[in-house]
Structure formats: structure tokens, C-alpha cells
Write a protein that holds these residues in place. Structure first.
Motif, mmCIF file in Angstrom:
data_model
loop_
_atom_site.group_PDB
_atom_site.id
_atom_site.type_symbol
_atom_site.label_atom_id
_atom_site.label_comp_id
_atom_site.label_asym_id
_atom_site.label_seq_id
_atom_site.Cartn_x
_atom_site.Cartn_y
_atom_site.Cartn_z
ATOM 1 N N ARG A 116 0.823 -1.215 0.000
ATOM 2 C CA ARG A 116 0.000 0.000 0.000
ATOM 3 C C ARG A 116 0.853 1.259 0.000
ATOM 4 O O ARG A 116 0.641 2.193 0.762
ATOM 5 N N ARG A 117 1.824 1.263 -0.902
ATOM 6 C CA ARG A 117 2.673 2.437 -1.090
ATOM 7 C C ARG A 117 2.580 2.882 -2.542
ATOM 8 O O ARG A 117 2.367 2.063 -3.437
ATOM 9 N N PRO A 118 2.787 4.166 -2.828
ATOM 10 C CA PRO A 118 2.821 4.621 -4.223
ATOM 11 C C PRO A 118 3.979 3.969 -4.970
ATOM 12 O O PRO A 118 5.066 3.793 -4.406
ATOM 13 N N LEU A 119 3.753 3.646 -6.230
ATOM 14 C CA LEU A 119 4.803 3.006 -7.022
ATOM 15 C C LEU A 119 6.027 3.900 -7.159
ATOM 16 O O LEU A 119 7.158 3.422 -7.249
ATOM 17 N N GLY A 120 5.812 5.207 -7.144
ATOM 18 C CA GLY A 120 6.915 6.150 -7.346
ATOM 19 C C GLY A 120 7.948 6.174 -6.242
ATOM 20 O O GLY A 120 9.064 6.656 -6.465
ATOM 21 N N VAL A 121 7.623 5.662 -5.041
ATOM 22 C CA VAL A 121 8.594 5.740 -3.942
ATOM 23 C C VAL A 121 9.784 4.818 -4.175
ATOM 24 O O VAL A 121 10.813 4.958 -3.507
ATOM 25 N N TYR A 122 9.669 3.895 -5.115
ATOM 26 C CA TYR A 122 10.746 2.942 -5.357
ATOM 27 C C TYR A 122 11.773 3.448 -6.371
ATOM 28 O O TYR A 122 12.544 2.659 -6.904
ATOM 29 N N GLY A 123 11.774 4.746 -6.623
ATOM 30 C CA GLY A 123 12.863 5.311 -7.415
ATOM 31 C C GLY A 123 12.479 6.070 -8.662
ATOM 32 O O GLY A 123 13.277 6.873 -9.159
ATOM 33 N N LEU A 124 11.271 5.846 -9.197
ATOM 34 C CA LEU A 124 10.908 6.497 -10.456
ATOM 35 C C LEU A 124 9.992 7.699 -10.265
ATOM 36 O O LEU A 124 9.664 8.388 -11.235
ATOM 37 N N GLY A 125 9.560 7.939 -9.037
ATOM 38 C CA GLY A 125 8.736 9.112 -8.774
ATOM 39 C C GLY A 125 9.610 10.327 -8.536
ATOM 40 O O GLY A 125 10.464 10.336 -7.655
ATOM 41 N N ASP A 126 9.425 11.372 -9.341
ATOM 42 C CA ASP A 126 10.279 12.560 -9.230
ATOM 43 C C ASP A 126 9.596 13.711 -9.959
ATOM 44 O O ASP A 126 9.274 13.597 -11.144
ATOM 45 N N THR A 127 9.363 14.813 -9.273
ATOM 46 C CA THR A 127 8.745 15.972 -9.912
ATOM 47 C C THR A 127 9.684 16.635 -10.910
ATOM 48 O O THR A 127 9.243 17.413 -11.752
ATOM 49 N N ARG A 128 10.981 16.324 -10.793
ATOM 50 C CA ARG A 128 11.973 16.913 -11.704
ATOM 51 C C ARG A 128 12.659 15.815 -12.523
ATOM 52 O O ARG A 128 13.840 15.896 -12.838
ATOM 53 N N LYS A 129 11.900 14.792 -12.887
ATOM 54 C CA LYS A 129 12.512 13.634 -13.556
ATOM 55 C C LYS A 129 13.196 14.001 -14.870
ATOM 56 O O LYS A 129 14.263 13.471 -15.191
ATOM 57 N N PHE A 130 12.585 14.906 -15.649
ATOM 58 C CA PHE A 130 13.166 15.239 -16.950
ATOM 59 C C PHE A 130 14.463 16.038 -16.796
ATOM 60 O O PHE A 130 15.450 15.769 -17.495
ATOM 61 N N SER A 131 14.469 17.003 -15.902
ATOM 62 C CA SER A 131 15.697 17.778 -15.709
ATOM 63 C C SER A 131 16.806 16.909 -15.126
ATOM 64 O O SER A 131 17.978 17.029 -15.528
ATOM 65 N N HIS A 132 16.466 16.032 -14.197
ATOM 66 C CA HIS A 132 17.468 15.121 -13.648
ATOM 67 C C HIS A 132 17.990 14.156 -14.720
ATOM 68 O O HIS A 132 19.188 13.893 -14.804
ATOM 69 N N PHE A 133 17.070 13.638 -15.538
ATOM 70 C CA PHE A 133 17.462 12.670 -16.564
ATOM 71 C C PHE A 133 18.417 13.300 -17.581
ATOM 72 O O PHE A 133 19.485 12.748 -17.874
ATOM 73 N N PHE A 134 18.042 14.455 -18.123
ATOM 74 C CA PHE A 134 18.876 15.078 -19.163
ATOM 75 C C PHE A 134 20.167 15.641 -18.582
ATOM 76 O O PHE A 134 21.195 15.679 -19.265
ATOM 77 N N SER A 135 20.125 16.067 -17.328
ATOM 78 C CA SER A 135 21.362 16.485 -16.681
ATOM 79 C C SER A 135 22.317 15.310 -16.536
ATOM 80 O O SER A 135 23.523 15.432 -16.805
ATOM 81 N N GLY A 136 21.777 14.161 -16.125
ATOM 82 C CA GLY A 136 22.599 12.954 -16.027
ATOM 83 C C GLY A 136 23.169 12.543 -17.374
ATOM 84 O O GLY A 136 24.346 12.141 -17.471
ATOM 85 N N MET A 137 22.357 12.658 -18.427
ATOM 86 C CA MET A 137 22.841 12.325 -19.772
ATOM 87 C C MET A 137 24.001 13.222 -20.181
ATOM 88 O O MET A 137 25.002 12.748 -20.740
ATOM 89 N N ALA A 138 23.852 14.511 -19.933
ATOM 90 C CA ALA A 138 24.897 15.459 -20.332
ATOM 91 C C ALA A 138 26.207 15.183 -19.595
ATOM 92 O O ALA A 138 27.287 15.160 -20.212
ATOM 93 N N TRP A 139 26.120 14.961 -18.286
ATOM 94 C CA TRP A 139 27.330 14.675 -17.521
ATOM 95 C C TRP A 139 27.924 13.321 -17.914
ATOM 96 O O TRP A 139 29.149 13.147 -17.903
ATOM 97 N N GLY A 140 27.081 12.366 -18.263
ATOM 98 C CA GLY A 140 27.568 11.043 -18.652
ATOM 99 C C GLY A 140 28.429 11.095 -19.902
ATOM 100 O O GLY A 140 29.545 10.548 -19.930
ATOM 101 N N ILE A 141 27.926 11.748 -20.944
ATOM 102 C CA ILE A 141 28.691 11.801 -22.192
ATOM 103 C C ILE A 141 29.919 12.693 -22.031
ATOM 104 O O ILE A 141 30.979 12.431 -22.643
ATOM 105 N N ALA A 142 29.837 13.723 -21.176
ATOM 106 C CA ALA A 142 30.991 14.603 -20.949
ATOM 107 C C ALA A 142 32.106 13.865 -20.214
ATOM 108 O O ALA A 142 33.284 13.953 -20.601
#
Length: 364
Positions: free
Chosen positions: A130-156
Motif C-alpha cells: 500500500r505504497r505509491p509506485l513512485g517511492v521505489y525510485g521512479l517518482g520525481d517531480t523533476r525527472k526530466f531535468s534530472h534525466f537530461f542532466s545525467g545524460m549530459a554529464w555522462g557523455i561529458a
């Protein structure tokens, strides 16, 4: 005097029994209680079932049972999927020899099917707990900014490692293999494939298992030491355990090396740092995606000993494997340790601290 005490006891017991039978909060007054009337439902405290206590704690289903159920479901579905794949004569991705190249279609299917299984089982566990699915790591109000920031730092950061190996003479670029529309077609296919790699590897190691192991260990630390740092202790103990398992899980990759296994484990720990800082997996997924895509497609080097078809450049390592990475690829080079340290610093100084571990008393 003796008779009056006996009469009182009879009336006292009758009133008590009547209150229990009718579930009526009748108030009574005992001569032994100088504070006045006391509700019946406070006289006999309710005792929880011993069997229930074995399975249920203050935080719901106990973490140990949650992990057992999760692992059992994953194992059962994976076993059935493996049997079906053998019937269909689907090759095992771990059976490839060093130097063998994986096709885009096979790579996508090899990651998509396990990821769907993990998401499905995690969803079931969210309903059980009885917990939200997002608590296991994929729930994030800033998911897109975090994702693309991670991508940029990864390739750099990967490009910095490749540049170091190239300028030091430990990596040679032989030729360019793709031109025109093939660059965009295969680049997009492999980007999607490595997005699935990032989603699967992050979610299965630092999603539900990391969360549940953390809340279980946090409860143990709180019980043993009564410390307000129990959540942090639980998280980082779980991070060490899962990072060791993450590194060990790469042992069957063709062309893997001791430095490669060490770097995989340390990378897992660095990804845990981003999870602790942001409260989600999206930054780690972004970096994981672009790092693997950059190695396999863009620069054409081995990724933990694995090579893919249709990469942009043809390259080969030169010199001692501990410096060049050998058949493992750049992750097998000793230079990877400095790059991982740099990524850890980037996480600390660029990602604001969020709250990890929502929907669990163990993190309060």
C-alpha cells in the motif's frame, strides 16, 4: 465488612463482563483507583497476535518478507521466461565470446523483457505494501531535468576518459564506419536500447530492493542504537551491499577484468549517491544511458567487455590492459577511478539534497 467486599466483587465482575460482552464503554469505579471512573476498554490492553507480529511491523509488511516475496516472484517469472526462450532457441546474451557484437534488436529485447518483469513485480509489491509506485525510485517531480542532466554529464565524463586514453596512446581510432542516415538510424536505435539498459539496471538494483533493504536496516539500527541517523545508516549499508552485487553481476561478461568489476561496483555506489541526493533514479538513469551509448555506439569501444554492431567508429586498445582497459574497454582502465571520483563530486556540488524514502516510517 467482609460481606460488603464480597458484594462489591460480584457487582464489579458482572459490570466488567457485561461491558466486554456488549462492547459497551461502561465506566466503573474501583476502590483501588483513587482517580475516579476508568473506561473498560483501558483496563485490559489489546494484545496483537504473535503470528501477525512475525509478518507485520509498524511499517507494514516487514522488509525481510517483502524482499523474499519480491525475489521469489522475479525468480518464478524469469524461470518461465527462460524456459520459453529456450523453446524458441533465443541465444543467451551472456554466451557471447569476447569480440562478438550484439545486434540492436537482440539488445533491445534482452533489456525490455526483464525491465517489464521488474516493473510488474514492483507494482504488485506496491499494492501489497500500500505504497505509491513512485517511492521505489521512479517518482520525481523533476525527472526530466534530472534525466537530461545525467545524460549530459555522462557523455561529458566519458569523453574525458576517451580523450585521456587517446592522448596517452592507449586507444587508437582506426576508421569511421557509419555515414549519412545510418548514423541517425543506428544512433537512435542504440540510444533507445541503452535507455532500457539504464532503466533495467538501475531499477532492479537501486529501486525496490534498495528501498526495502534500506527500511529494514534502518529499523534494525533504530532498534539497536536509538539513533536519529538510522535512515542514513540503513541506506548506505544497503548501498554497499547492492553495489557489491552490482559489480559481481558483471563477472560473466565476456572480456571482463578485475578493474572492470571494481569500477562497476564503484559506479553502483556513485549511482546510490545520486539516489540519496535527488530521491530518485532519474539522474543515474540518464548518466547510465549516455555513458553506455557513448562507449558502444559513438566511440566504438567495449562496454564491460561487450561490443555492439553498427557503431560509429572502429577503435582498438593499445598497451597494458590495466592502462588501456584491454578487452573490457575504458571501464577496465585504471583511469576510470579518477573519472568516478569526478562524477561523485559533480553529484555533490550540482544536485540539491532531496528527501529519500517517502511513504515509510523507517525514514522519518
Amino acid at each position: 465488612m467482609e460481606q460488603s467486599h464480597g458484594t462489591f466483587r460480584i457487582r464489579y465482575c458482572w459490570t466488567y463482563a457485561k461491558g466486554l460482552a456488549l462492547n459497551d464503554p461502561i465506566e466503573y469505579h474501583s476502590p483501588l483507583n483513587s482517580e475516579g471512573p476508568t473506561p473498560v476498554n483501558q483496563v485490559v490492553p489489546t494484545r496483537s497476535s504473535t503470528l501477525r507480529d512475525v509478518f507485520i511491523g509498524q511499517d507494514g509488511l516487514r522488509a525481510g518478507w517483502s524482499l523474499l516475496i519480491f525475489i521469489a516472484m522475479i525468480a518464478a517469472i524469469a524461470f518461465c521466461t527462460n524456459r520459453i526462450s529456450h523453446k524458441l532457441h533465443v541465444p543467451d546474451p551472456n554466451s557471447a565470446k569476447p569480440g562478438a557484437e550484439m545486434s540492436p534488436l537482440f539488445g533491445i529485447l534482452a533489456e525490455a523483457i526483464p525491465f517489464v518483469i521488474v516493473v510488474f513485480v514492483t507494482w504488485i509489491m506496491s499494492k501489497i505494501e500500500r505504497r505509491p509506485l513512485g517511492v521505489y525510485g521512479l517518482g520525481d517531480t523533476r525527472k526530466f531535468s534530472h534525466f537530461f542532466s545525467g545524460m549530459a554529464w555522462g557523455i561529458a565524463c566519458l569523453s574525458l576518459l576517451i580523450l585521456t586514453l587517446w592522448k596517452s596512446g592507449f586507444l587508437v581510432f582506426d576508421s569511421r564506419l557509419l555515414f549519412g542516415s545510418d548514423v541517425f538510424r543506428y544512433g537512435a536505435m542504440w540510444l533507445f536500447g541503452f535507455l532500457l539498459v539504464g532503466l533495467l539496471e538501475e531499477y532492479i538494483t537501486r529501486g525496490y530492493i534498495q528501498y526495502t533493504l534500506t527500511r529494514g536496516l534502518a529499523s534494525i539500527y533504530q532498534w539497536a542504537f536509538k539513533t536519529r541517523h538510522s535512515a542514513a545508516l540503513g541506506f548506505w549499508t544497503a548501498a554497499v551491499i547492492m553495489s557489491l552485487l552490482f559489480g559481481f553481476g558483471h563477472r560473466n561478461n565476456p572480456g571482463e577484468s578485475p578493474i572492470g568489476l571494481l569500477s562497476a561496483g564503484l559506479a553502483g555506489f556513485v549511482f546510490c549517491l545520486s539516489l540519496w541526493r535527488t530521491g530518485s533514479l532519474w539522474w543515474a538513469i540518464g548518466l547510465h544511458t549516455s555513458w553506455d551509448w557513448g562507449q558502444s555506439f559513438l566511440y566504438g569501444v567495449a562496454d564491460s567487455g561487450m561490443m555492439v554492431q553498427h557503431h560509429l567508429f572502429a577503435t582498438h586498445p593499445v598497451g597494458k590492459p590495466i592502462l588501456s582497459g584491454g578487452t573490457t574497454g575504458p571501464e577496465g582502465s585504471i583511469f576510470i577511478l579518477a573519472v568516478l571520483a569526478l562524477i561523485a563530486l559533480i553529484i555533490v556540488f550540482t544536485l540539491p539534497r532531496e528527501h529519500y524514502g517517502r511513504a515509510s516510517r523507517a525514514f522519518e
